[in-house]
Structure formats: C-alpha cells, structure tokens
Design a protein around this motif. Structure first.
Motif, PDB file in Angstrom:
ATOM      1  N   GLY A  27       1.171  -5.593   8.544  1.00 54.79           N
ATOM      2  CA  GLY A  27       1.529  -4.208   8.829  1.00 54.79           C
ATOM      3  C   GLY A  27       2.944  -4.118   9.355  1.00 54.79           C
ATOM      4  N   LEU A  33      -9.361  -0.777   2.673  1.00 55.79           N
ATOM      5  CA  LEU A  33      -8.565  -1.563   3.622  1.00 55.79           C
ATOM      6  C   LEU A  33      -9.472  -2.207   4.670  1.00 55.79           C
ATOM      7  N   VAL A  36       0.834  -1.202   0.000  1.00 61.59           N
ATOM      8  CA  VAL A  36       0.000   0.000   0.000  1.00 61.59           C
ATOM      9  C   VAL A  36       0.873   1.259   0.000  1.00 61.59           C
ATOM     10  N   LEU A  46       1.042  -3.344   4.543  1.00 64.12           N
ATOM     11  CA  LEU A  46       0.850  -1.938   4.895  1.00 64.12           C
ATOM     12  C   LEU A  46       2.105  -1.446   5.610  1.00 64.12           C
ATOM     13  N   GLY A  85       2.679   0.986  10.140  1.00 69.88           N
ATOM     14  CA  GLY A  85       1.592   0.258   9.489  1.00 69.88           C
ATOM     15  C   GLY A  85       0.886  -0.661  10.470  1.00 69.88           C
TER      16      GLY A  85
END
Length: 214
Positions: free
Chosen positions: A86, A73, A6, A50, A90
C-alpha cells in the motif's frame, strides 16, 4: 509474475507502473503488470499494489463503489495471504478507521487509525511534503541494501497511529516520530511514495518484487 496495480480512481497509476517496470529490469525479473479494478484480476495476481492519493474517505469510497473490489482485496490479503504493498493513502486504508473529513471504516487489517498530524512548531507546515529520512526499525528483506536514514518522498497531512508497535517497520520525524511504513505478515505499506523517491524507491519496489514470504 503477475502484479496488479489497483485502479479505483486515485493514485499515480502510470507513475507506479513505470517505476515497477524499472524495478523489474534492475533485478532481471519478468513481470506482467496490469492496472485493473476487476476482482478476478486481483485474485489471480501474485502480488498487488494499492496506491492512494487524496482523502482517506475519498479513497475508501472509491474502492467500495467498485462492485466486488473491497471483498476481493480482503480475500487476496486475508485468505490467499499474498503480498500487498500500500502506498500513501493506500497504506492508510489498512487501518481500522480514518478521521479525515469524517470517521470512515478501513480494511482493519492493521489495528489502528489514521489521524491528522499534530505539530506545534510554526515553521513546520501541513501537508508534510518533500524528502525526509526514514529510520528502519525492523530488519527485513523489503529494505535490503537500502542504507538506513535514506531519504524518501512524502506528501501527507494524516498519519497512521498503530496500536501495536510491532506492526511499524519504519518511522520518519516531523517534529515527532511519524509512521513511515507498516509490515505485518503479507501486508506492507509506506506513507512515502516509492515511485517519486528515485533510486531508493526503485530499490524498494525491486525488493517487493523479490519478497518471498515462505
């Protein structure tokens, strides 16, 4: 497999992409890696990463300022129930709120908040930066074939305070225990940077690519 990284204006996007390519090669898995912030790309992905660098508020606003990204998301994680990884901030955005700069709303996928690390030892500095041991608390496929207390690379001054200890997959020690990783169903994140953690980080990314929730 289609994996999206992302892009919302922060994070080591190219470093993460290159590390993912190496991770895929090591497990002979063909993946299509795309760096994108388009909601359709996110929703069409099998897995997403992320990343995050900078402050919690900066990263949260970065996601919200891209039309449709925040909602896509949420749909990917909560409705489609597909795997997300993440990294650093993130992962912190998985929380309900962060207290960096000013109180800022996170995704709220994991109950808890992100607050500044409190240290009394004058020999320890913030940010917590460099290699540190990671103690894996929950047996799982993401740390498969990674020796416990292996070293990973950290750069952060704020840490995740999870309300439910069951959501904490691993910790590190910086005067006191600090959350190093979060895992809840399809939601996985690490405070450390796998893309900067050499062979251990590559192995973790390979495990994420192999991660089967079924």
């Amino acid at each position: 497999m289609y994996v999206s990284i992302v892009d919302y204006g922060t994070g080591n996007l190219n470093s993460v992409s290159k590390a993912l390519e190496v991770a895929a090669e090591q497990i002979s898995k063909k993946i299509n890696i795309k760096i994108s912030n388009k909601p359709k790309d996110i929703l069409d992905s099998d897995k997403i990463i992320l990343p995050g660098q900078g402050s919690y508020r900066q990263c949260a606003l970065g996601v919200k300022n891209i039309n449709g990204l925040w909602d896509s998301l949420n749909e990917f994680v909560l409705v489609k129930k597909k795997p997300i990884f993440g990294i650093c901030v993130g992962m912190q955005l998985f929380s309900e709120q962060g207290y960096e700069e000013q109180v800022t709303e996170g995704f709220g996928w994991i109950k808890g908040s992100v607050k500044k690390i409190e240290i009394n030892n004058k020999d320890l500095k913030l940010p917590h930066m460099g290699w540190n041991e990671v103690n894996v608390l929950k047996k799982n496929d993401l740390f498969l074939d990674i020796k416990n207390l292996s070293h990973f690379y950290f750069v952060h001054s704020f840490a995740f305070k999870a309300k439910d200890e069951e959501d904490v997959i691993c910790i590190t020690d910086y005067e006191k225990p600090v959350v190093a990783g979060i895992l809840k169903e399809n939601i996985f994140g690490t405070q450390f940077h796998p893309e900067k953690s050499q062979s251990n980080g590559i192995k973790l990314l390979s495990n994420f690519l192999n991660w089967n929730l079924l």
